[in-house]
Each structure stands twice: as structure tokens, then as C-alpha cells.
Design a protein around this motif. Sequence first.
Motif, mmCIF file in Angstrom:
data_model
loop_
_atom_site.group_PDB
_atom_site.id
_atom_site.type_symbol
_atom_site.label_atom_id
_atom_site.label_comp_id
_atom_site.label_asym_id
_atom_site.label_seq_id
_atom_site.Cartn_x
_atom_site.Cartn_y
_atom_site.Cartn_z
ATOM 1 N N SER A 2 0.835 -1.209 0.000
ATOM 2 C CA SER A 2 0.000 0.000 0.000
ATOM 3 C C SER A 2 0.866 1.254 0.000
ATOM 4 C CB SER A 2 -0.923 0.013 1.211
ATOM 5 O OG SER A 2 -1.813 -1.069 1.158
ATOM 6 N N CYS A 3 1.924 1.248 0.811
ATOM 7 C CA CYS A 3 2.841 2.400 0.831
ATOM 8 C C CYS A 3 3.524 2.571 -0.518
ATOM 9 C CB CYS A 3 3.877 2.231 1.936
ATOM 10 S SG CYS A 3 3.204 2.417 3.588
ATOM 11 N N ARG A 4 3.886 1.455 -1.154
ATOM 12 C CA ARG A 4 4.521 1.534 -2.468
ATOM 13 C C ARG A 4 3.577 2.149 -3.491
ATOM 14 N NH1 ARG A 4 3.876 -0.683 -7.032
ATOM 15 N NH2 ARG A 4 2.393 -2.184 -6.206
ATOM 16 N N PHE B 284 3.368 5.872 -2.806
ATOM 17 C CA PHE B 284 4.593 6.527 -3.252
ATOM 18 C C PHE B 284 4.630 6.629 -4.775
ATOM 19 C CE2 PHE B 284 9.053 6.266 -4.601
ATOM 20 C CZ PHE B 284 9.506 7.450 -4.049
ATOM 21 N N LEU C 202 -3.998 6.861 3.949
ATOM 22 C CA LEU C 202 -3.100 6.948 5.103
ATOM 23 C C LEU C 202 -3.754 6.422 6.373
ATOM 24 C CD1 LEU C 202 -1.409 10.408 4.461
ATOM 25 C CD2 LEU C 202 -0.414 8.135 4.190
ATOM 26 N N ILE D 39 -3.672 2.625 6.284
ATOM 27 C CA ILE D 39 -2.350 2.092 6.628
ATOM 28 C C ILE D 39 -2.126 2.199 8.127
ATOM 29 C CG2 ILE D 39 0.126 2.509 6.382
ATOM 30 C CD1 ILE D 39 -0.463 3.305 3.474
#
Length: 103
Positions: A51-53, A56, A81, A84
Amino acid sequence: GELRSALQLIWGAPHIGGLIVVMSFCQYMSVSFYLALVQRFGGVVAVIVTSCRKIFTLMLSFAVFPKPMSWGYVPTGLLALVGIFLSAIARQKDANPVRVPST
């Protein structure tokens, strides 16, 4: 059905075959990395990392290819956010379960 036309395309433009090989190698490496991540740290961490990837990658896309900004992006980004953050909190609670003393 489409093998003949695919081979004709590769034969007519050999660089496409090289691109297919490079793309296949990259996909193999990404799946191997993801499976190693799941094996070492668990599924929750792997989902958080992916999810962060994705977030980004989206932010990098806005930086490299400027687009008109819309206010719709703000709540969507905040929701991602928060998701996550909630996943990280759930993982911490699973790692440290509350122990009830026996009577």
C-alpha cells in the motif's frame, strides 16, 4: 489463437522480445520479493508495504507528470493513510495480546 501473430510481431520488431524478457524478469523478482516479505514478516506487513509503495508511486507520478490538482485527491489520500495507520495498529494489537489473569 494469437501465438502466430505474437511471433510475427517479435520477428518483425526484435526489441519487443527483449522487452518481454526484461518485463518477465522484473515481475519474477517482484513476486519473489513479496513472497519473501510475507514469509519473514507476515501478510499484514506485506500488505502495508505494498500500500505504501502504491501511494509513493502515485505521488511520484504527480511529481514527474504534472496534472491539474483536484480537491478530490485530498480525502482519498487521507483515507489511504488512515487505512495504513489502522493496519499498523491492528498488527501491534495482534503482536501484544491482552492477557487476562486466571482466577
